[in-house]
Design a protein around this motif. Structure first.
Motif, mmCIF file in Angstrom:
data_model
loop_
_atom_site.group_PDB
_atom_site.id
_atom_site.type_symbol
_atom_site.label_atom_id
_atom_site.label_comp_id
_atom_site.label_asym_id
_atom_site.label_seq_id
_atom_site.Cartn_x
_atom_site.Cartn_y
_atom_site.Cartn_z
ATOM 1 N N GLN A 164 0.764 -1.071 -0.138
ATOM 2 C CA GLN A 164 0.052 -0.034 0.081
ATOM 3 C C GLN A 164 1.030 1.450 0.185
ATOM 4 N N HIS A 165 0.333 2.124 -0.638
ATOM 5 C CA HIS A 165 1.253 3.482 -0.901
ATOM 6 C C HIS A 165 1.160 4.342 0.519
ATOM 7 N N HIS A 166 2.360 4.909 0.677
ATOM 8 C CA HIS A 166 2.406 5.721 1.983
ATOM 9 C C HIS A 166 3.452 6.977 1.447
ATOM 10 N N ALA A 167 3.498 8.010 2.149
ATOM 11 C CA ALA A 167 4.682 9.206 2.055
ATOM 12 C C ALA A 167 6.005 8.117 2.241
ATOM 13 N N ASN A 168 6.841 8.590 1.460
ATOM 14 C CA ASN A 168 8.194 7.975 1.344
ATOM 15 C C ASN A 168 9.121 8.891 1.439
ATOM 16 N N TYR A 169 10.323 8.578 2.089
ATOM 17 C CA TYR A 169 11.575 9.596 2.074
ATOM 18 C C TYR A 169 12.593 9.017 1.132
ATOM 19 N N GLU A 170 13.226 9.894 0.365
ATOM 20 C CA GLU A 170 14.272 9.441 -0.498
ATOM 21 C C GLU A 170 15.218 10.657 -0.480
ATOM 22 N N PRO A 171 16.482 10.513 0.176
ATOM 23 C CA PRO A 171 16.873 9.216 0.971
ATOM 24 C C PRO A 171 16.078 9.391 2.447
ATOM 25 N N PRO A 172 16.002 8.336 3.086
ATOM 26 C CA PRO A 172 15.343 8.493 4.424
ATOM 27 C C PRO A 172 16.002 9.088 5.597
ATOM 28 N N LEU A 173 16.172 10.428 5.443
ATOM 29 C CA LEU A 173 16.872 11.421 6.191
ATOM 30 C C LEU A 173 16.300 11.365 7.836
ATOM 31 N N GLN A 174 14.968 10.936 7.927
ATOM 32 C CA GLN A 174 14.573 10.786 9.153
ATOM 33 C C GLN A 174 15.145 9.648 10.049
ATOM 34 N N HIS A 175 15.576 8.676 9.506
ATOM 35 C CA HIS A 175 16.291 7.612 9.960
ATOM 36 C C HIS A 175 17.729 7.654 9.999
ATOM 37 N N PHE A 176 18.353 8.926 9.649
ATOM 38 C CA PHE A 176 19.758 9.186 9.441
ATOM 39 C C PHE A 176 20.786 8.468 10.413
ATOM 40 N N ALA A 177 20.513 8.796 11.777
ATOM 41 C CA ALA A 177 21.171 8.006 12.694
ATOM 42 C C ALA A 177 21.100 6.570 12.717
ATOM 43 N N ASP A 178 20.121 5.976 12.727
ATOM 44 C CA ASP A 178 19.827 4.642 12.637
ATOM 45 C C ASP A 178 20.454 4.285 11.455
ATOM 46 N N ILE A 179 20.412 4.570 10.485
ATOM 47 C CA ILE A 179 21.213 4.013 9.087
ATOM 48 C C ILE A 179 22.535 4.050 9.242
ATOM 49 N N VAL A 180 23.058 5.070 9.755
ATOM 50 C CA VAL A 180 24.625 5.343 9.912
ATOM 51 C C VAL A 180 25.072 4.216 10.834
ATOM 52 N N ARG A 181 24.316 4.125 12.094
ATOM 53 C CA ARG A 181 24.800 3.041 13.296
ATOM 54 C C ARG A 181 24.769 1.592 12.659
ATOM 55 N N ASN A 182 23.677 1.515 11.967
ATOM 56 C CA ASN A 182 23.493 -0.012 11.613
ATOM 57 C C ASN A 182 24.311 -0.384 10.337
ATOM 58 N N ALA A 183 24.552 0.705 9.542
ATOM 59 C CA ALA A 183 25.600 0.376 8.413
ATOM 60 C C ALA A 183 26.981 0.048 8.889
ATOM 61 N N ARG A 184 27.426 0.800 10.189
ATOM 62 C CA ARG A 184 28.887 0.573 10.754
ATOM 63 C C ARG A 184 28.737 -0.892 11.528
ATOM 64 N N LEU A 185 27.643 -1.167 11.849
ATOM 65 C CA LEU A 185 27.637 -2.732 12.315
ATOM 66 C C LEU A 185 27.693 -3.949 11.369
ATOM 67 N N PHE A 186 26.695 -3.365 10.136
ATOM 68 C CA PHE A 186 26.980 -4.300 9.203
ATOM 69 C C PHE A 186 28.117 -4.566 8.594
ATOM 70 N N HIS A 187 28.973 -3.534 8.233
ATOM 71 C CA HIS A 187 30.410 -3.533 7.658
ATOM 72 C C HIS A 187 31.206 -4.357 8.970
ATOM 73 N N GLU A 188 31.115 -3.962 9.858
ATOM 74 C CA GLU A 188 31.975 -4.942 10.846
ATOM 75 C C GLU A 188 31.611 -6.253 10.757
ATOM 76 N N ILE A 189 30.573 -6.761 10.741
ATOM 77 C CA ILE A 189 30.225 -8.118 10.540
ATOM 78 C C ILE A 189 30.563 -8.736 9.369
#
Length: 287
Positions: free
Chosen positions: A214-239
Motif C-alpha cells: 500500500q502506498h504511503h509517504a516515502n523519504y528519499e533518501p530516508p533522512l528521518q532515519h539518518f542516525a539509525d542507518i549510519v549506526r546499523n551500516a557501521r555494524l553491518f560492515h563490521e560483521i
C-alpha cells in the motif's frame, strides 16, 4: 487445509498505520488458506483495536519511541505458535492465493522464501477493493525478478526483503532470529539474508504469491532515519566487511552529511529539519 500445506502463523509489526493494518487483515480474511493465527506487535502511539475475524489474533503491545524492527519481529515470533511463519509488513495486502502458494512452497523447501510484492499507487486499496484492480495497478520491483509461477533461486542474499517472507520456525530459531544489535531502521533484514546464505539456506522467490504494498509517504533518501542507518551500516560492515544500503549512503555523502573512507563512516553533520522535510515524497518505491 490441503495435503502438503501447513497453515502459517502470520506475523506483522505496526506503528501508527491503522488503515494499512485494516487492509492487511481484509486480505487475510479473503485468503484461500486461513492463517493459523495473526500475531501483531503494536508499537503505535494509540493501541490498535482488535478486529473481528474468523481466525485467532493476538496483539502484543511494545512501547517504544523508535522503530526497533529486529526486536519487534523477534517478539512476534516469540508470541506465535505455528511451525511455519509468514512475515508481512503492515502495508502489504496478501492476495487470495498468497498464503496457499507460500505455504505449499515452504512445505516443500526448508528455505527463505520471498513473496512477489507489487507496489500500489496513492488511490489504490483506499476503502473497498477488488483483487483484479490491485493486480492491474500493482508495479513489480525493478530489481527483483519473480517467475510467473513456481520458484526461482536467487543467489544474491542482498535481495532478500522482509516485506513479505516465509520461513520454518525451526530454521528461524537456528539462525538466531533477527540480530537485535541492529537497533532502529535499516540493515537488519539484509543481515538476516546474509546469515541465511552463510548457513546454506537458499533464498527462493515464489511466483504467484502476490502481496500488494500500500502506498504511503516515502523519504528519499530516508533522512528521518539518518542516525539509525549510519549506526546499523557501521555494524553491518563490521560483521560482513561490506556496506549495506549503498544507495542511501551515497546520497548522504552527496549531501555532505557523511564521508566514507578506509571502511569507516565519518559523520560531517546532521541533516537539517528542512532537508528531512524536502526528502519526503509520494512514491511507490520500497520504504
Amino acid at each position: 487445509m490441503g495435503t502438503g500445506v501447513i497453515a502459517p502463523s502470520v506475523l506483522t509489526i505496526v506503528r501508527n498505520r491503522p488503515g494499512h493494518f485494516a487492509q492487511l487483515v481484509e486480505g487475510l480474511r479473503r485468503s484461500s488458506l486461513r492463517p493459523q493465527e495473526l500475531i501483531v506487535v503494536d508499537m503505535s502511539d494509540v493501541a490498535l483495536a482488535t478486529p473481528v475475524v474468523n481466525f485467532p489474533i493476538k496483539i502484543v503491545r511494545l512501547a517504544t519511541d523508535g522503530l526497533p524492527l529486529a526486536a519487534a519481529r523477534n517478539q512476534a515470533v516469540a508470541a506465535s505458535t505455528g511451525e511455519h511463519l509468514l512475515f508481512l509488513d503492515v502495508d502489504c495486502i496478501p492476495l487470495h492465493t498468497c498464503l496457499m502458494t507460500m505455504s505449499a512452497a515452504l512445505f516443500r523447501h526448508d528455505a527463505l522464501l520471498c513473496a512477489d510484492v507489487r507496489y500500489l499507487g496513492p488511490k489504490d486499496a483506499r476503502g473497498d477493493w477488488r483483487e483484479e484492480d490491485l493486480i492491474a495497478a500493482g508495479v513489480p520491483h525493478p530489481a527483483r525478478a519473480f517467475p510467473a509461477e513456481g520458484i526461482r533461486r536467487e543467489f544474491n542474499p542482498g535481495l532478500f526483503w522482509s516485506l513479505a517472507f516465509a520461513i520454518r520456525r525451526l530454521r528461524f530459531t537456528q539462525l538466531g532470529g533477527f540480530d537485535e544489535r541492529f537497533c532502529g531502521y535499516g540493515a537488519e533484514d539484509t543481515d538476516f539474508g546474509f546469515r541465511s546464505d552463510a548457513a546454506g539456506v537458499p533464498l527462493l522467490f515464489v511466483g504467484g504469491a502476490v502481496a500488494c504494498h500500500q502506498h504511503h509517504a516515502n523519504y528519499e533518501p530516508p533522512l528521518q532515519h539518518f542516525a539509525d542507518i549510519v549506526r546499523n551500516a557501521r555494524l553491518f560492515h563490521e560483521i560482513w566487511d561490506r556496506w549495506p544500503m549503498q544507495g542511501w549512503l551515497d546520497s548522504f555523502a552527496a549531501l555532505g552529511l557523511i564521508s566514507v573512507t578506509n571502511g569507516t563512516i565519518i559523520v560531517r553533520r546532521q541533516p537539517t529539519a528542512a532537508e528531512v522535510q524536502a526528502s519526503c515524497l509520494l512514491s511507490t518505491s520500497d520504504d
